[in-house]
Design a protein around this motif. Sequence first.
Motif, PDB file in Angstrom:
ATOM      1  N   SER A 121      29.331  22.190 116.799  1.00 33.65           N
ATOM      2  CA  SER A 121      29.339  20.798 116.307  1.00 33.65           C
ATOM      3  C   SER A 121      29.295  20.746 114.785  1.00 33.65           C
ATOM      4  O   SER A 121      29.114  19.676 114.204  1.00 33.65           O
ATOM      5  N   GLU A 123      30.759  20.914 110.954  1.00 37.51           N
ATOM      6  CA  GLU A 123      32.025  20.517 110.319  1.00 37.51           C
ATOM      7  C   GLU A 123      31.835  20.596 108.805  1.00 37.51           C
ATOM      8  O   GLU A 123      30.902  19.966 108.271  1.00 37.51           O
ATOM      9  N   VAL A 130      30.143  16.951 114.440  1.00 32.60           N
ATOM     10  CA  VAL A 130      31.508  16.495 114.724  1.00 32.60           C
ATOM     11  C   VAL A 130      32.068  17.309 115.883  1.00 32.60           C
ATOM     12  O   VAL A 130      31.970  18.530 115.889  1.00 32.60           O
ATOM     13  N   CYS A 132      35.686  17.406 117.282  1.00 26.99           N
ATOM     14  CA  CYS A 132      37.067  16.926 117.192  1.00 26.99           C
ATOM     15  C   CYS A 132      37.731  17.045 118.564  1.00 26.99           C
ATOM     16  O   CYS A 132      37.177  17.632 119.498  1.00 26.99           O
ATOM     17  N   GLN A 133      38.945  16.508 118.671  1.00 24.68           N
ATOM     18  CA  GLN A 133      39.641  16.528 119.965  1.00 24.68           C
ATOM     19  C   GLN A 133      39.882  17.966 120.445  1.00 24.68           C
ATOM     20  O   GLN A 133      39.801  18.240 121.640  1.00 24.68           O
ATOM     21  N   THR A 134      40.131  18.868 119.498  1.00 24.29           N
ATOM     22  CA  THR A 134      40.367  20.274 119.887  1.00 24.29           C
ATOM     23  C   THR A 134      39.136  20.844 120.584  1.00 24.29           C
ATOM     24  O   THR A 134      39.238  21.530 121.603  1.00 24.29           O
ATOM     25  N   ARG A 135      37.952  20.558 120.025  1.00 22.79           N
ATOM     26  CA  ARG A 135      36.715  21.072 120.633  1.00 22.79           C
ATOM     27  C   ARG A 135      36.417  20.369 121.952  1.00 22.79           C
ATOM     28  O   ARG A 135      35.938  20.987 122.905  1.00 22.79           O
TER      29      ARG A 135
END
Length: 302
Positions: A121, A123, A130, A132-135
Amino acid sequence: MSKPTKIIVMSDLHLGAAGTVQYGLDTAERFAKALGDAARLYGDADLCIFAGDIADEADPAAYRLFEDMRSRLDMPQCVLLGNHDDRDVYLAHGRDQMVDANGFVQGVREIGETRVIMLDSSEPGHVEGVLCQTRLDWLAGELAVARATHQKAILVLHHNPQRLHMPVDRYSLARPEALLAVLKASGVEIPLIIAGHCHITSAGSWGGYAVVSISGNQHRVGPFLTGMRGQQACYEGAAQFAVIMAEGEDATVHFHGYVDRNIELPAAMFPWKLDQWQKTPDFLNEAEAEAEAEAVSQVEPA
Ligand SMILES: [Fe+2]
Ligand SMILES: [Fe+2]
């Protein structure tokens, strides 16, 4: 009965170069105590997770010190990052790194029927967490595997997703609803979500999932709830790590204080607590009977 899965979670080490003292605390000295207690008391743990804020200022010397110190702990280990860390500096100086295909410091470990999912998490440039969509997509994929293989999932990340109703909520996990949507959509049983970051021990539920936070290795903060005035209290202890005992859909979390100035009562006061696992229930009953007789003799007239 099968052996429960035992997982240690240490967090918020906030290490500097050796000898660094901050807020009057030597975090390396405290971390040494944590490692010593982990080895001495929980040496059979299946995994030890360091859940972020490894270094206080992302100093290369701090990561080198961390690696040197943890190399003496003889058990499987995984490292996550927090907002005080720098992913690039860690990747340059850390060892045995857990890195996914997209370069995030995250991964999974399968222990029995439990899938331990450790999420990055952190960033760069952000104090808040954070995902993100990739994670989130990576997480959805790992949960799909858990679902297909009938595993339960334990989720570990640095930033707490649950509200603590404290100022730290302003920089906990951003958009926790996005994480919750992925968890809910997976249909996977998730007995526990555990985080560090907020430097306070808390337990409760979030979106129906059990959540715990630990105070970690640096200073602990006191509860400072919505609307309170004045200054939030900070304490030198307890420095603590979590010990998770997981069995299928059940998970119990113990909080082991390794810097703790509570006064320990004399062992002689509790003789029945000596080697309890090695003694028969009859002994325990005898001890209880003796303690009861002693208590009665003290109140009965001679
Ligand atoms: Fe921290
Ligand atoms: Fe943090």
